[in-house]
Design an enzyme around this catalytic site. Sequence first.
Site, PDB file in Angstrom:
ATOM      1  N   SER A 140       0.877  -1.177   0.000  1.00 16.26           N
ATOM      2  CA  SER A 140       0.000   0.000   0.000  1.00 16.26           C
ATOM      3  C   SER A 140       0.909   1.220   0.000  1.00 16.26           C
ATOM      4  O   SER A 140       2.085   1.126   0.381  1.00 16.26           O
ATOM      5  CB  SER A 140      -0.841  -0.007   1.280  1.00 16.26           C
ATOM      6  OG  SER A 140      -1.346   1.280   1.568  1.00 16.26           O
ATOM      7  N   TYR A 153      -2.155  -1.340  10.179  1.00 16.65           N
ATOM      8  CA  TYR A 153      -2.196  -1.600   8.737  1.00 16.65           C
ATOM      9  C   TYR A 153      -0.881  -1.155   8.069  1.00 16.65           C
ATOM     10  O   TYR A 153      -0.273  -1.918   7.308  1.00 16.65           O
ATOM     11  CB  TYR A 153      -3.387  -0.835   8.149  1.00 16.65           C
ATOM     12  CG  TYR A 153      -3.605  -1.007   6.673  1.00 16.65           C
ATOM     13  CD1 TYR A 153      -4.272  -2.116   6.177  1.00 16.65           C
ATOM     14  CD2 TYR A 153      -3.178  -0.034   5.766  1.00 16.65           C
ATOM     15  CE1 TYR A 153      -4.512  -2.261   4.820  1.00 16.65           C
ATOM     16  CE2 TYR A 153      -3.410  -0.175   4.416  1.00 16.65           C
ATOM     17  CZ  TYR A 153      -4.076  -1.288   3.946  1.00 16.65           C
ATOM     18  OH  TYR A 153      -4.308  -1.429   2.599  1.00 16.65           O
TER      19      TYR A 153
HETATM   20  N1  LIG Z   1      -8.742  -0.052  -1.542  1.00 17.78           N
HETATM   21  C1  LIG Z   1      -7.681   0.661  -1.227  1.00 17.78           C
HETATM   22  O1  LIG Z   1      -7.753   1.894  -1.154  1.00 17.78           O
HETATM   23  C2  LIG Z   1      -6.341  -0.033  -0.997  1.00 17.78           C
HETATM   24  C3  LIG Z   1      -5.202   0.776  -0.929  1.00 17.78           C
HETATM   25  C4  LIG Z   1      -3.962   0.175  -0.738  1.00 17.78           C
HETATM   26  C5  LIG Z   1      -3.869  -1.195  -0.615  1.00 17.78           C
HETATM   27  N2  LIG Z   1      -4.989  -1.963  -0.672  1.00 17.78           N
HETATM   28  C6  LIG Z   1      -4.832  -3.405  -0.526  1.00 17.78           C
HETATM   29  O2  LIG Z   1      -5.379  -4.060  -1.649  1.00 17.78           O
HETATM   30  C7  LIG Z   1      -5.782  -5.377  -1.279  1.00 17.78           C
HETATM   31  C8  LIG Z   1      -7.183  -5.618  -1.779  1.00 17.78           C
HETATM   32  O3  LIG Z   1      -8.075  -4.802  -1.075  1.00 17.78           O
HETATM   33  P1  LIG Z   1      -9.415  -4.185  -1.712  1.00 17.78           P
HETATM   34  O4  LIG Z   1      -9.212  -2.740  -1.809  1.00 17.78           O
HETATM   35  O5  LIG Z   1      -9.803  -4.950  -2.905  1.00 17.78           O
HETATM   36  O6  LIG Z   1     -10.429  -4.409  -0.482  1.00 17.78           O
HETATM   37  P2  LIG Z   1     -11.643  -5.419  -0.265  1.00 17.78           P
HETATM   38  O7  LIG Z   1     -11.964  -5.308   1.183  1.00 17.78           O
HETATM   39  O8  LIG Z   1     -12.715  -5.164  -1.252  1.00 17.78           O
HETATM   40  O9  LIG Z   1     -11.027  -6.859  -0.620  1.00 17.78           O
HETATM   41  C9  LIG Z   1     -10.235  -7.588   0.274  1.00 17.78           C
HETATM   42  C10 LIG Z   1     -10.592  -9.044   0.107  1.00 17.78           C
HETATM   43  O10 LIG Z   1      -9.761  -9.804   1.004  1.00 17.78           O
HETATM   44  C11 LIG Z   1     -10.583 -10.765   1.617  1.00 17.78           C
HETATM   45  N3  LIG Z   1     -10.035 -11.229   2.893  1.00 17.78           N
HETATM   46  C12 LIG Z   1     -10.046 -10.607   4.099  1.00 17.78           C
HETATM   47  N4  LIG Z   1      -9.498 -11.394   5.036  1.00 17.78           N
HETATM   48  C13 LIG Z   1      -9.148 -12.546   4.419  1.00 17.78           C
HETATM   49  C14 LIG Z   1      -8.534 -13.751   4.857  1.00 17.78           C
HETATM   50  N5  LIG Z   1      -8.193 -13.935   6.141  1.00 17.78           N
HETATM   51  N6  LIG Z   1      -8.291 -14.725   3.938  1.00 17.78           N
HETATM   52  C15 LIG Z   1      -8.646 -14.527   2.657  1.00 17.78           C
HETATM   53  N7  LIG Z   1      -9.235 -13.433   2.179  1.00 17.78           N
HETATM   54  C16 LIG Z   1      -9.480 -12.454   3.066  1.00 17.78           C
HETATM   55  C17 LIG Z   1     -11.924 -10.084   1.800  1.00 17.78           C
HETATM   56  O11 LIG Z   1     -12.974 -11.005   2.037  1.00 17.78           O
HETATM   57  C18 LIG Z   1     -12.049  -9.334   0.481  1.00 17.78           C
HETATM   58  O12 LIG Z   1     -12.669 -10.110  -0.518  1.00 17.78           O
HETATM   59  C19 LIG Z   1      -5.622  -5.457   0.237  1.00 17.78           C
HETATM   60  O13 LIG Z   1      -4.406  -6.108   0.549  1.00 17.78           O
HETATM   61  C20 LIG Z   1      -5.558  -3.999   0.655  1.00 17.78           C
HETATM   62  O14 LIG Z   1      -4.871  -3.838   1.875  1.00 17.78           O
HETATM   63  C21 LIG Z   1      -6.233  -1.411  -0.856  1.00 17.78           C
END
Ligand SMILES: NC(=O)c1ccc[n+]([C@@H]2O[C@H](COP(=O)([O-])OP(=O)(O)OC[C@H]3O[C@@H](n4cnc5c(N)ncnc54)[C@H](O)[C@@H]3O)[C@@H](O)[C@H]2O)c1
Length: 261
Positions: A140, A153
């Site tokens: 991130s 985080y």
């Molecule tokens: N959305 C943002 O702004 C953002 C920014 C930087 C990084 N990220 C990272 O991107 C990645 C994807 O996030 P996103 O934005 O799609 O969010 P999201 O919450 O839509 O998706 C995350 C997914 O991970 C799954 N998950 C959670 N715990 C889990 C576990 N123990 N085992 C398996 N799956 C699990 C959830 O059920 C969900 O489907 C994450 O690692 C997040 O930290 C997101």
Amino acid sequence: MGKLDGRVVIITGAARGQGEQEARLFAAEGARVLLGDVLDEQGAAVAEEIGKDRARYVRLDVTREEDWSAAVEAAKDAFGAIDGLVNNAGILRFNELTATPLEEFRQVVEVNQVGAFLGIRTVAPEIAAAGGGTIVNTSSYTGLTGMAYVGAYAATKAAVLGLTRVAALELAGRGIRVNALCPGAVDTPMANPGLLDPAGQSDEGREAMAALYRRVVPLGRVGRPEEVARLALFLTGGDSSYITGQPFVIDGGWTAGVSLG
Ligand SMILES: NC(=O)c1ccc[n+]([C@@H]2O[C@H](COP(=O)([O-])OP(=O)(O)OC[C@H]3O[C@@H](n4cnc5c(N)ncnc54)[C@H](O)[C@@H]3O)[C@@H](O)[C@H]2O)c1
């Protein structure tokens, strides 16, 4: 010809958000994908939509060693050798550091950091056995710069970059490249919980979010999960063949510096 023809990739957290878009794009580019998540109904529906010849869903709680072993077996049963992994699953909790319960801190570490470690440890030997391939970890922008109220985080996302570099060094000799994504704000349920209940989101709430991003992001908007998926595709496919051990920021310029505009 697709950019991932013949590839077999495990993608965690693939039931929604960025992982879902990665699964869809990778399949469209010729890969066969194993989607893992803890949201079984949603994950299975996405895999079904992509099609049985290209996609399967398994329950994969990334914190559980036995789930990882089962996922590897499922991918091999369905598609043969595995040569790619996207560690995408993650959770976010907002809290001031001095108010964060230990249990909450540990939960974020378990999913974001231990989950990525277990993924690398379980899947890298399979990728090596297949003759090499790629691992993409999801960090991130908070892995590179600070952000108030996301201490647990941010700590895990910095750790993911450490894991990425060490894995790249240790696995290069086995033909495995390891890189990391560092997204800024991306329009998924994590950054925008209103997406889970659009009816409950007011026009004012939507406009306030849009106004915030217009102000703080140089490109003036939140990112789309499809845009992150395209970066994951680049790091998984042959176009990035001489790149390993690196963080890739995709944030609309948010971390470029101080904007006076
Ligand atoms: N959305 C943002 O702004 C953002 C920014 C930087 C990084 N990220 C990272 O991107 C990645 C994807 O996030 P996103 O934005 O799609 O969010 P999201 O919450 O839509 O998706 C995350 C997914 O991970 C799954 N998950 C959670 N715990 C889990 C576990 N123990 N085992 C398996 N799956 C699990 C959830 O059920 C969900 O489907 C994450 O690692 C997040 O930290 C997101």
